[in-house]
Every structure is written in structure tokens, then in C-alpha cells.
Design an enzyme around this catalytic site. Sequence first.
Site, PDB file in Angstrom:
ATOM      1  N   HIS A 209       0.821  -1.213   0.000  1.00 57.66           N
ATOM      2  CA  HIS A 209       0.000   0.000   0.000  1.00 57.66           C
ATOM      3  C   HIS A 209       0.852   1.259   0.000  1.00 57.66           C
ATOM      4  O   HIS A 209       0.440   2.303  -0.501  1.00 57.66           O
ATOM      5  CB  HIS A 209      -1.015  -0.039   1.141  1.00 57.66           C
ATOM      6  CG  HIS A 209      -2.137  -0.974   0.814  1.00 57.66           C
ATOM      7  ND1 HIS A 209      -2.139  -2.280   1.226  1.00 57.66           N
ATOM      8  CD2 HIS A 209      -3.236  -0.811   0.040  1.00 57.66           C
ATOM      9  CE1 HIS A 209      -3.220  -2.882   0.740  1.00 57.66           C
ATOM     10  NE2 HIS A 209      -3.896  -2.018   0.023  1.00 57.66           N
ATOM     11  N   ARG A 316     -10.441   4.428  -1.948  1.00 51.43           N
ATOM     12  CA  ARG A 316      -9.993   3.632  -0.798  1.00 51.43           C
ATOM     13  C   ARG A 316     -10.209   4.453   0.470  1.00 51.43           C
ATOM     14  O   ARG A 316      -9.355   5.247   0.844  1.00 51.43           O
ATOM     15  CB  ARG A 316      -8.509   3.306  -0.923  1.00 51.43           C
ATOM     16  CG  ARG A 316      -8.131   2.321  -2.012  1.00 51.43           C
ATOM     17  CD  ARG A 316      -6.635   2.062  -1.980  1.00 51.43           C
ATOM     18  NE  ARG A 316      -6.233   0.878  -2.700  1.00 51.43           N
ATOM     19  CZ  ARG A 316      -5.762   0.878  -3.959  1.00 51.43           C
ATOM     20  NH1 ARG A 316      -5.657   2.006  -4.617  1.00 51.43           N
ATOM     21  NH2 ARG A 316      -5.394  -0.256  -4.529  1.00 51.43           N
ATOM     22  N   ARG A 353     -15.256   2.338  -1.653  1.00 50.63           N
ATOM     23  CA  ARG A 353     -15.074   1.055  -0.968  1.00 50.63           C
ATOM     24  C   ARG A 353     -15.139   1.254   0.538  1.00 50.63           C
ATOM     25  O   ARG A 353     -14.572   2.209   1.064  1.00 50.63           O
ATOM     26  CB  ARG A 353     -13.724   0.470  -1.357  1.00 50.63           C
ATOM     27  CG  ARG A 353     -13.490  -0.890  -0.735  1.00 50.63           C
ATOM     28  CD  ARG A 353     -12.218  -1.512  -1.229  1.00 50.63           C
ATOM     29  NE  ARG A 353     -11.047  -0.862  -0.674  1.00 50.63           N
ATOM     30  CZ  ARG A 353      -9.802  -1.192  -0.999  1.00 50.63           C
ATOM     31  NH1 ARG A 353      -9.583  -2.141  -1.895  1.00 50.63           N
ATOM     32  NH2 ARG A 353      -8.781  -0.579  -0.462  1.00 50.63           N
ATOM     33  N   GLU A 451     -11.249 -10.572  -4.725  1.00 48.51           N
ATOM     34  CA  GLU A 451      -9.808 -10.490  -4.465  1.00 48.51           C
ATOM     35  C   GLU A 451      -9.256 -11.682  -3.692  1.00 48.51           C
ATOM     36  O   GLU A 451      -8.096 -11.678  -3.305  1.00 48.51           O
ATOM     37  CB  GLU A 451      -9.431  -9.158  -3.812  1.00 48.51           C
ATOM     38  CG  GLU A 451     -10.259  -8.729  -2.642  1.00 48.51           C
ATOM     39  CD  GLU A 451      -9.911  -7.318  -2.165  1.00 48.51           C
ATOM     40  OE1 GLU A 451      -8.899  -6.744  -2.586  1.00 48.51           O
ATOM     41  OE2 GLU A 451     -10.676  -6.804  -1.333  1.00 48.51           O
ATOM     42  N   ASN A 474      -4.408  -7.003  -6.941  1.00 45.90           N
ATOM     43  CA  ASN A 474      -3.279  -6.960  -5.988  1.00 45.90           C
ATOM     44  C   ASN A 474      -3.403  -8.092  -4.976  1.00 45.90           C
ATOM     45  O   ASN A 474      -2.460  -8.821  -4.702  1.00 45.90           O
ATOM     46  CB  ASN A 474      -3.260  -5.632  -5.222  1.00 45.90           C
ATOM     47  CG  ASN A 474      -3.202  -4.449  -6.149  1.00 45.90           C
ATOM     48  OD1 ASN A 474      -2.764  -4.577  -7.277  1.00 45.90           O
ATOM     49  ND2 ASN A 474      -3.655  -3.294  -5.687  1.00 45.90           N
ATOM     50  N   ARG A 485       2.295  -9.580  -0.785  1.00 49.24           N
ATOM     51  CA  ARG A 485       2.488  -8.481  -1.732  1.00 49.24           C
ATOM     52  C   ARG A 485       3.428  -7.402  -1.213  1.00 49.24           C
ATOM     53  O   ARG A 485       3.926  -6.586  -1.983  1.00 49.24           O
ATOM     54  CB  ARG A 485       1.126  -7.863  -2.090  1.00 49.24           C
ATOM     55  CG  ARG A 485       0.411  -7.283  -0.911  1.00 49.24           C
ATOM     56  CD  ARG A 485      -1.032  -6.955  -1.236  1.00 49.24           C
ATOM     57  NE  ARG A 485      -1.219  -5.588  -1.676  1.00 49.24           N
ATOM     58  CZ  ARG A 485      -2.403  -5.008  -1.811  1.00 49.24           C
ATOM     59  NH1 ARG A 485      -3.514  -5.688  -1.566  1.00 49.24           N
ATOM     60  NH2 ARG A 485      -2.504  -3.776  -2.196  1.00 49.24           N
ATOM     61  N   CYS A 522      -9.547  -3.141 -10.570  1.00 49.03           N
ATOM     62  CA  CYS A 522      -9.082  -1.924  -9.898  1.00 49.03           C
ATOM     63  C   CYS A 522      -7.731  -2.137  -9.205  1.00 49.03           C
ATOM     64  O   CYS A 522      -7.247  -1.253  -8.518  1.00 49.03           O
ATOM     65  CB  CYS A 522     -10.128  -1.418  -8.912  1.00 49.03           C
ATOM     66  SG  CYS A 522     -10.455  -2.586  -7.590  1.00 49.03           S
TER      67      CYS A 522
HETATM   68  C1  PEP Z   1      -6.592  -5.016  -4.761  1.00 55.88           C
HETATM   69  O1  PEP Z   1      -6.401  -5.831  -3.860  1.00 55.88           O
HETATM   70  O2  PEP Z   1      -6.297  -5.212  -5.959  1.00 55.88           O
HETATM   71  C2  PEP Z   1      -7.178  -3.703  -4.445  1.00 55.88           C
HETATM   72  C3  PEP Z   1      -7.526  -2.867  -5.388  1.00 55.88           C
HETATM   73  O3  PEP Z   1      -7.303  -3.374  -3.124  1.00 55.88           O
HETATM   74  P1  PEP Z   1      -6.063  -2.884  -2.222  1.00 55.88           P
HETATM   75  O4  PEP Z   1      -4.874  -2.718  -3.131  1.00 55.88           O
HETATM   76  O5  PEP Z   1      -6.467  -1.621  -1.583  1.00 55.88           O
HETATM   77  O6  PEP Z   1      -5.903  -4.007  -1.273  1.00 55.88           O
HETATM   78 MG    MG Z   2      -7.276  -5.501  -1.932  1.00 54.66          MG
END
Ligand code: PEP
Ligand code: MG
Length: 584
Positions: A209, A316, A353, A451, A474, A485, A522
Amino acid sequence: MTFSIPGLAVARGIAIGRAVLVGSSRVDVAHYFIEPHQIASEIDRVRHGRNAVVEELQRLQGEMPTDAPHELAALLDVHLMLLQDEMLTSGVKHWITERLYNAEWALTTQLEVIGRQFDEMEDEYLRERKADLEQVVDRILRHMKGVPAPVAPPVASPRRKTQQDLLLDDTVDVPLVLVAHDLSPADMLQFKKSVFAGFVTDVGGKTSHTAIVARSMDIPAVVGARAASQLVRQDDWVIIDGDAGVMIVDPSAIILAEYGFRQRQIELERERLARLRHTPAVTLDGCHVDLLANIEMPGDAAAAVAAGAVGVGLFRTEFLFMGRMGNLPDEEEQYRAYREAVEGMQGLPVTIRTLDIGADKPLDKQHRDDSLNPALGLRAIRWSLADPAMFRTQLRALMRAAVHGQVNVLFPMLTHPREIAQTLAQVRLARAELDARGVLHGPTRLGAMIEVPAAALMVRHFLRHFDFLSIGTNDLIQYTLAIDRADESVAHLYDPMHPAVLRLVSEVIAECRLQGKSVSVCGETAGDVSMTRLLLGLGLKSFSMHPAQILTIKQEVLRSDTRKLAPWAQQMIDGEDAAPPQAA
Ligand code: PEP
Ligand code: MG
């Protein structure tokens, strides 16, 4: 001597400037620039903090029982001596006066400077005194936390400097490049208001993030650069190459000239792309593609509109909740924030979201998740369902904001059918609460993030309950491939093109199209130009990304022919390592 430090490329472009090191104190401190008229009060805040610690230690000394170990008294003496040290006081004053760092930042910077001198000492006993210095500074910082700090003044972003500018102007207004061991997403938001031309961290993955917020700032950034914060010194000249994912320290004149030239080329490319702003995103074979924006703060809506986004595909909201020491925004404050985003988008739809806190997005440093696997723990919708009152506060604020424009509410990380039922029950309850209070609210479309693999595998069940879906690649990549990640040590295994990931994405898109429901991506792959043609080939018609990436993606869409891309995409799902078709 010139040397380079490799890392992971997370935000494109070139930055040339002087390094600003941000020390990683154990205390959660803010870093920001002050106004010149605040210098005296910042120095005062440090003095008060230091005096309070001196008094505290002297009191401890006075109260020490006569049979206390001798080492304890000696240690207190050392701490008191360090507190009076001229290098600490004069250094802190220097950073405040000359650089306009806020008091906490000045302290942690000076700690870093003195700490390095301790590291280089021959004598082991003296070398170990670094830990004492850290304790003393932590104590001062803790005392200062009780003293209200002035609000950080937002500073306008500087024009990107070229090599020519730098040679002409070596002393004043030099771009600053931030170098840190780690920065939390909340730190990054703080820096969003500041003047940095680029940044580098020792840790972090491409879709952590912190990297995502960096990308939203549209400044070159490199993460996972291992020991960067140890190897670079305050004020070193550095180049950040956000395309190659490398930082060059102390560059020679030839390297500077080369990068200055590339910087200018990037600038020209940006100017050229800007002409596409009003061009509709349509492929060569006539498919209309929606290019939407990801935003973190309501004020980001302006950048989304300026980039020609046709709406917000992901707001977000967790960034409204972070770094507030438990003092969460109430319904009214949230309503104002969501309304600002909706109005900022000037009639375009806004997908908001609900809170996705947890894992690498702690509420604040005090609430760091120390469970064994935070990414598998109480995160996102699990967090909201565990605190239904907080969840409904957010839902009510969203429904009220929907009076001012089209609001789509998106739920993160839904996994179990039971969670879907519980979420929808909370939505009904929140609406009933507004009705009971007689408060105006508007209609919202409800959507789910896909996700986790479980969600992708039961897409039909999701479509029974939701109006639209948004694929969060992601996390989908993280949870499908079992790759954290945010962990740079496994970043090479984090593969958006893994056939298993592509299969899940493809099946979700296909099912939505079959049922006539909208679906977008997204995650960061939506803004990655090397993924655009593959996603188009999988049938995707809606991409949500940081505003700065929209025009590059639009250019790629305009050059693509989905009829030629679909068979190639199928080959990729089948695990065949095929090259993309020419001129598609
Ligand atoms: C994702 O997981 O792809 C997403 C858009 O949410 P975040 O990156 O905020 O976890
Ligand atoms: Mg996510």
C-alpha cells in the site's frame, strides 16, 4: 564516488535531487515542513521535551534505593550526559532552522546523524551507546507527543527540475528526494502534501500500500532497495530512476547529463499524451473502454477529472481513518468527505469502498497487527463485520452522500456466503436507521471486490447478490500464489501473468458479461501498460487506476484490436508462453 542501489520500480519517471533521510523512530512521529515563523516554537517544543526528560531522569536518580545496582546509576548518568550533548541540541536546531523540518523530524534526523558516528567508533563500549541515544530520543519524542503540534501547512508541488536547472541553481530550491527504511501508507499520505520529487524505501513490494500511495502521487519511486537508508547520507545527490527501479548515489556529471536528457523526454511525452484527454477510449475494432480513477482522498477527484477519467472506480476510504490515534471519523465527517468526492467528480459515478483496514494498512503505528499472518487475519470486511456499529456509521454516511450523485458501494475481501448475507443485513439496517431519523439518503448500487480465489470461484453466487464486481488483482495475486504483496524478498514470484490468476480473472469477466453485469479491474494491473492488451484480450472493458496512468493506458487501448487479442489471451491462460500478436 558514484554507486547504484537496485530496488523495485513502483512509480515511473526520473527524479534528481538531494537526499532527505527519514529516521525510523520507534515512536510514531509526523514529518512535515514548518513555516519560518514557527521556527522558534518548534525549537521550544524540543527544549520542553528535553527538559521534561532531564527532570524525569533526575527524579529517578534521586529516588534510587541505596542498594540499586551500580550499573543503573551509571546508565542514568550516561542518559543525562547524552541529553546535554551539544551535538544533539545544535543539530536539531540546524534541521529546524535551515531545513524547516518539524521538531520531531529534526530530532529523528539528528539521531540518524549521530547514530552513524557511533557506528563508526572503534571502541565497542562507545559503539553500544547508540542504543542509549535512541532511548533518550524516544523519551523526548514521547514527551513531545503531549504537546500539540501545529498543523502541517500544505506546500505546493515544485516544478520537476531538469539537469540544466540544477546546474544553474545548486543551493536554492533544490528538489528533495525522500529516503527511508520504511514508510507506512499514513506517512505517505502526510508526504503527499509536501514537496518531494521522489522517494526510496529499503522495504516493500510493488503492490504494497505504500507503493500504491506513492504511485498516486505521480512521483518516481523505488521500494525494496534493501540498505538504501544506510548507504545514503543526508544531502547526498541522488537520481531515482523509477522506470528501471534503481537509485544512483553521487552521480558523475555524465550520468547527470544523461538523466537530465531523459527527464526532458519524459516531460515531452507527458505533454504529447495530454492531447488524448478528451479522446474517447475506443479500440481499433470499436470496443468502448471505461477508464476510471483510483483515489485515496476526496481532493484527488480533481486529478481524476483532469486526467479524463469517466468516474472513480475505487475510492480507498481507509486513508480517512488512518493515523488518528483511535479517534475515528464520525458519520458527519465521513459524509462530508464522500460528498466532496462525489461533487468533485461533477456528475460522474463514484465507487466508494468500505473500510479495508488491517495487514499492511494499520490504523496507526500503535495498532500494528502483530498476529502471525495479518494478511489472513482481521482485515477489510472482516474488520467491519466485527464492529457493526462502526460499519453502519460508514454505510449511513455513504447513503447520505448518494443524494449528491451516483454512489456505488464496494465491499472488500468478501469470501464466505455468510459474510455476504451479514453485509447486506447491515446495509438494510443502516438504511432503516436513516429512515428512523428522517435523514435524507440516496440509492446506491452495491458491488463486491473479487480479491480472494474463493470469491472468484463462486462468482455466480456473488452475482446473485451484487449489481457489479470489481477485481482486486493486488490481493487476488497475493492469495492465489501465496506471495505476500508487501515482501520484497518474494517480489520476483509475484506474477500477474500466472495462468492461475489469468484463469480466475477471465472466468469472472466472462460470467459478468454473460449476466450483463458490469465488472472492472481496480488492482495495479489495470494501470500497468504491459498488462493492458492481455486484459483487453480477456474481455475487460473497465479499468480503474491512478489518474496519472490513465492517458498511457488510453493510448494503448486506441492501438489495440480485441479480436486479435482474445486468442492470444486464451493461450496465456493455457500456460503457453506466446508473444502478443503484432499490431493488435
Ligand atoms: C486489490 O487488492 O487489488 C485492491 C484494489 O485493493 P487494495 O490494493 O487496496 O488491497
Ligand atoms: Mg485488496
